[in-house]
Motif scaffolding. Structure first.
Motif, mmCIF file in Angstrom:
data_model
loop_
_atom_site.group_PDB
_atom_site.id
_atom_site.type_symbol
_atom_site.label_atom_id
_atom_site.label_comp_id
_atom_site.label_asym_id
_atom_site.label_seq_id
_atom_site.Cartn_x
_atom_site.Cartn_y
_atom_site.Cartn_z
ATOM 1 N N THR A 106 67.093 58.445 36.905
ATOM 2 C CA THR A 106 65.901 59.287 36.771
ATOM 3 C C THR A 106 64.745 58.504 36.177
ATOM 4 N N THR A 107 65.081 57.678 35.162
ATOM 5 C CA THR A 107 64.039 56.864 34.516
ATOM 6 C C THR A 107 63.442 55.884 35.504
ATOM 7 N N LEU A 108 64.340 55.233 36.291
ATOM 8 C CA LEU A 108 63.853 54.280 37.296
ATOM 9 C C LEU A 108 62.974 54.993 38.317
ATOM 10 N N LEU A 142 59.193 54.309 38.857
ATOM 11 C CA LEU A 142 58.711 53.827 40.148
ATOM 12 C C LEU A 142 57.669 54.775 40.731
ATOM 13 N N THR A 143 57.953 56.085 40.579
ATOM 14 C CA THR A 143 57.044 57.069 41.149
ATOM 15 C C THR A 143 55.698 57.063 40.444
ATOM 16 N N ASN A 144 55.756 56.927 39.115
ATOM 17 C CA ASN A 144 54.516 56.961 38.341
ATOM 18 C C ASN A 144 53.859 55.588 38.228
ATOM 19 N N SER A 145 54.469 54.567 38.896
ATOM 20 C CA SER A 145 53.940 53.187 38.865
ATOM 21 C C SER A 145 53.884 52.604 37.456
ATOM 22 N N SER A 146 54.788 53.115 36.563
ATOM 23 C CA SER A 146 54.817 52.568 35.201
ATOM 24 C C SER A 146 55.994 51.618 34.988
ATOM 25 N N PHE A 147 56.760 51.401 36.028
ATOM 26 C CA PHE A 147 57.953 50.549 35.918
ATOM 27 C C PHE A 147 57.584 49.062 36.005
ATOM 28 N N ASN A 148 58.165 48.169 35.058
ATOM 29 C CA ASN A 148 57.935 46.712 35.047
ATOM 30 C C ASN A 148 58.965 46.071 35.964
ATOM 31 N N LEU A 149 58.586 45.874 37.186
ATOM 32 C CA LEU A 149 59.498 45.356 38.209
ATOM 33 C C LEU A 149 60.088 44.001 37.822
ATOM 34 N N GLY A 150 59.256 43.092 37.291
ATOM 35 C CA GLY A 150 59.714 41.736 36.951
ATOM 36 C C GLY A 150 60.748 41.726 35.846
ATOM 37 N N LEU A 204 69.427 35.904 42.639
ATOM 38 C CA LEU A 204 69.572 37.298 42.230
ATOM 39 C C LEU A 204 68.230 37.893 41.813
ATOM 40 N N LEU A 205 67.465 37.099 41.081
ATOM 41 C CA LEU A 205 66.161 37.572 40.628
ATOM 42 C C LEU A 205 65.272 37.927 41.821
ATOM 43 N N GLN A 206 65.274 37.041 42.798
ATOM 44 C CA GLN A 206 64.463 37.298 43.990
ATOM 45 C C GLN A 206 64.974 38.530 44.750
ATOM 46 N N LYS A 207 66.320 38.667 44.812
ATOM 47 C CA LYS A 207 66.907 39.816 45.523
ATOM 48 C C LYS A 207 66.485 41.131 44.873
ATOM 49 N N TYR A 208 66.610 41.193 43.525
ATOM 50 C CA TYR A 208 66.254 42.435 42.830
ATOM 51 C C TYR A 208 64.756 42.712 42.918
ATOM 52 N N GLN A 209 63.972 41.656 42.820
ATOM 53 C CA GLN A 209 62.524 41.855 42.932
ATOM 54 C C GLN A 209 62.156 42.428 44.312
ATOM 55 N N MET A 210 62.815 41.892 45.343
ATOM 56 C CA MET A 210 62.535 42.387 46.700
ATOM 57 C C MET A 210 63.021 43.830 46.865
ATOM 58 N N GLN A 211 64.214 44.139 46.313
ATOM 59 C CA GLN A 211 64.763 45.486 46.455
ATOM 60 C C GLN A 211 63.895 46.516 45.726
ATOM 61 N N PHE A 212 63.515 46.165 44.500
ATOM 62 C CA PHE A 212 62.687 47.101 43.739
ATOM 63 C C PHE A 212 61.306 47.247 44.373
ATOM 64 N N SER A 213 60.815 46.179 44.929
ATOM 65 C CA SER A 213 59.502 46.237 45.582
ATOM 66 C C SER A 213 59.562 47.151 46.811
ATOM 67 N N SER A 214 60.668 47.024 47.570
ATOM 68 C CA SER A 214 60.831 47.878 48.762
ATOM 69 C C SER A 214 60.995 49.334 48.359
ATOM 70 N N LEU A 215 61.813 49.553 47.307
ATOM 71 C CA LEU A 215 62.038 50.914 46.846
ATOM 72 C C LEU A 215 60.746 51.554 46.355
ATOM 73 N N GLN A 216 59.973 50.718 45.626
ATOM 74 C CA GLN A 216 58.708 51.236 45.110
ATOM 75 C C GLN A 216 57.756 51.602 46.257
ATOM 76 N N SER A 217 57.798 50.795 47.320
ATOM 77 C CA SER A 217 56.940 51.091 48.488
ATOM 78 C C SER A 217 57.353 52.392 49.158
ATOM 79 N N ILE A 218 58.671 52.602 49.288
ATOM 80 C CA ILE A 218 59.173 53.826 49.927
ATOM 81 C C ILE A 218 58.795 55.049 49.106
#
Length: 673
Positions: free
Chosen positions: A7-9, A13-21, A639-653
């Motif tokens: 829920t926090t994530l 992500l929804t409120n754009s307050s999440f620190n992706l890095g 791994l860092l690149q993988k998570y960054q890409m996944q979170f970036s995609s999720l945030q876009s969706i």
């Protein structure tokens, strides 16, 4: 909890307050954390052991420097020499000197002969009359043409001409109250360096002897000895006397003794350093740090305390060191085959202790046996056979020596000299004219010697000939020399070299018949015989004679027989004379210090040494851990690149979904249908 994180994530992500890095980094680090911790622990443990072994090696190296001193046979042959009055005579002694005491009287110091021309000149550039200048010095005659064509008919020109050539003298210009004179100083010290000037030029028309060449004289235990210099280095083997001032009638005591104090100090230092090393190895292997204060634990002195606890390497090193100093040396006499025989032993803690009285007694009364206990070296039961050294290839044991011929040096014996009374009751050889002969020594180019006309006692003639021959350039440059002696009736010329390369050839002898010497040749011979080991393997020692000294045998490290290396290879010894036949036994043994030195060398051996191999293994481990760490770093980045890409995609969706929701809300929010 998972729902809360999700829920926090989602909210973030929804409120754009999440620190992706930061979140990507946290998840990537969590995935490699276990493996990284394992590698770091291994690296720390390996570095701890490696640093401790380096510390051990450093201390072993320092310890070995003391062992090396004690393992050297030279330590036990060093001599000390003292003089009761060093302002009159000083003395030095080499290893070969025999302990003794001598009474010395310094009768006179050596002087070089100096002739000064009586002719006075107005300046150093004044002209000298043309003509010839003859210079006779040390049995050699030189003739110089003085002329303007030679550029040597001025004082400066003649001085420079003489000093740039080999005329047996050094020329100088002396300003004597505004008058200039030529001075000629013999290059040959002592009585044999007498200078005579002649010829037709005015510089030699009249001369004054300002310093008569004379030999130094000292009385050694009642025997008067002469030397062309103030140094007497051949009177007593291994001892050099240096006259400082003449003091006729004054007796000075000179003593040569074994340097036992240095030997004792070296043994005691060795014991102290061994005990220090024992303390260091104990601390490295200690399990218990409870007795140490916090300050000690943090100090540099205790930096490696306990770092090799339980180490089999440390136990092996300690065992090998102690084993090298324990037991007995089989090749030595039973009553002097162990360290306990000289008062050195282990205490209950494994440290060495010294009984000072026993050690003093052993050094003062059985120094040669003490030397055998520590050093690697040999001995012989024949006083004329000296064992010089061995190598790491020489097998310890006993070797039987048989001599078929001893070494000799080339010598030419003259016939009876024609001695006549000089009118004062002194019997002399009367040379009515300059005598000459050609001589070659030990293969040198034949050169001419001139002995000036005059009357000579046999002692004077022998001394003059010795100096003249040894001053020949061809003889000096080849490193050869001779001694001319007499037995009261005849002369003998002998090379100083022993062996088959010793040779004298005397020819073209002119006006020298009264000396008893005639043209002749002579060569020396090498020592020869056999050396046999305990298994009956025998080698011919003549094949290993030193070409520079036919008395010395140097068996090659590669000496073999019937395709097998012989046990005596690397052994070096000399036979200084004596009879042919059985010459007893040569014993070669490895003393305790030598054994210990070899043990340390073995530990450090690059290919198979225990310490070297362990350090190599630890360094290889560190390289392997570093490689694993690098691979883990690469995995972390992936791994860092993988998570960054996944979170970036999720945030876009989610962002796209939120936009759709907002659109629908605006479009249909007010529609009741």
């Amino acid at each position: 909890m998972a729902n809360e994180i999700g829920t926090t994530l989602l909210n973030g992500l929804t409120n754009s307050s999440f620190n992706l890095g930061e979140m990507s980094k946290t998840l990537a680090e969590a995935e490699v954390a276990g493996k990284r911790s394992f590698i770091e622990q291994k690296q720390e443990k390996t570095n701890t052991e490696l640093d401790a072994i380096k510390y051990l090696k450093t201390n072993l190296t320092a310890f070995q420097s003391y062992v090396t001193d004690l393992a050297s046979p030279d330590l036990f042959t060093q001599k000390s020499a003292t003089s009761s009055n060093e302002s009159i005579v000083t003395v030095t002694a080499s290893e070969g000197a025999s302990p003794a005491s001598y009474n010395i009287e310094s009768k006179q110091l050596a002087q070089v002969h100096t002739e000064v021309s009586d002719q006075l000149y107005a300046s150093s550039a004044s002209t000298i009359t043309d003509g010839t200048l003859t210079i006779d010095v040390a049995g050699q005659s030189h003739s110089i043409t003085v002329s303007s064509a030679e550029g040597n008919n001025t004082l400066e020109g003649l001085r420079n001409y003489i000093n740039s050539g080999d005329y047996g003298v050094n020329a100088s210009i002396v300003n004597n109250g505004g008058n200039y004179q030529m001075m000629f100083t013999s290059k040959t010290q002592g009585a044999a360096g007498q200078v005579t000037l002649g010829g037709t030029t005015d510089v030699a028309s009249s001369t004054t002897t300002t310093s008569m060449g004379q030999d130094a004289q000292m009385v050694l235990n009642g025997l008067t000895l002469s030397s062309s210099t103030n140094t007497f280095d051949e009177a007593i083997e291994g001892v050099t006397f240096q006259l400082q001032t003449a003091s006729p009638g004054t007796q000075n005591t000179v003593s040569v003794s074994q340097d036992t104090s240095n030997i004792k100090d070296t043994i005691n230092q060795f014991v102290d350093v061994y005990n220090q090393l024992h303390t260091i190895t104990d601390e490295l292997g200690s399990y218990d740090k409870s007795d140490l204060t916090q300050e000690e634990l943090e100090s540099e002195e205790y930096q490696y305390y306990g770092d090799l606890a339980g180490s089999s390497l440390l136990r092996s090193v300690e065992s090998q060191l102690r084993s090298s100093l324990s037991g007995a040396i089989d090749e030595l006499e039973t009553n002097f085959s162990s360290l306990s025989m000289i008062g050195v032993s282990f205490d209950r803690e494994g440290k060495l202790e010294v009984d000072a009285a026993e050690l003093d007694n052993a050094i003062n009364n059985n120094l040669d046996k003490v030397a055998s206990l520590f050093a690697k070296g040999g001995s012989s039961d024949d006083n004329l056979v000296n064992v010089l050294s061995g190598s790491d290839k020489t097998v310890t044991g006993n070797y039987d020596l048989n001599i078929t011929q001893t070494a000799t040096r080339a010598a030419i014996d003259g016939g009876a000299a024609n001695l006549v009374d000089d009118g004062t009751g002194t019997m002399v050889v009367d040379l009515g004219a300059d005598a000459t002969f050609d001589i070659s020594v030990d293969g040198s180019t034949a050169s001419t010697v001139t002995i000036g006309a005059g009357q000579y006692t046999l002692d004077e003639l022998a001394s003059t000939m010795t100096t003249a021959i040894n001053n020949l350039d061809a003889v000096k440059n080849s490193g050869a020399s001779v001694s001319v002696t007499n037995d009261g009736s005849k002369l003998s010329i002998a090379s100083e070299k022993f062996g088959g390369n010793s040779a004298i050839d005397l020819s073209a002898v002119t006006n020298f018949a009264d000396s008893g010497l005639t043209a002749a040749s002579a060569t020396g011979q090498n020592v020869d015989g056999t050396l046999t080991d305990k298994d009956g393997v025998s080698i011919n020692i003549g094949a290993y004679v030193d070409p520079e000294d036919g008395r010395k045998i140097e068996i090659s490290d590669f000496a073999s027989k019937d395709g097998e290396f012989v046990s005596m290879r690397g052994l070096s010894f000399e036979v200084l004379g004596g009879a042919t036949g059985d010459r007893g036994t040569i014993t070669f043994a490895q003393g305790f210090a030598s054994r210990l030195n070899e043990t340390v060398n073995t530990l450090f051996d690059t290919d198979n040494g225990l310490i070297s191999k362990r350090m190599e293994s630890l360094n290889n481990k560190l390289d392997d851990y570093q490689e694993q760490s690098t691979e883990l770093d690469d995995r972390y980045q992936m791994l860092l690149q993988k998570y960054q890409m996944q979170f970036s995609s999720l945030q876009s969706i989610l962002s796209s979904t939120e936009q759709t929701r907002s659109f629908l809300t605006q479009r249909f929010g007010g529609d009741s249908n």
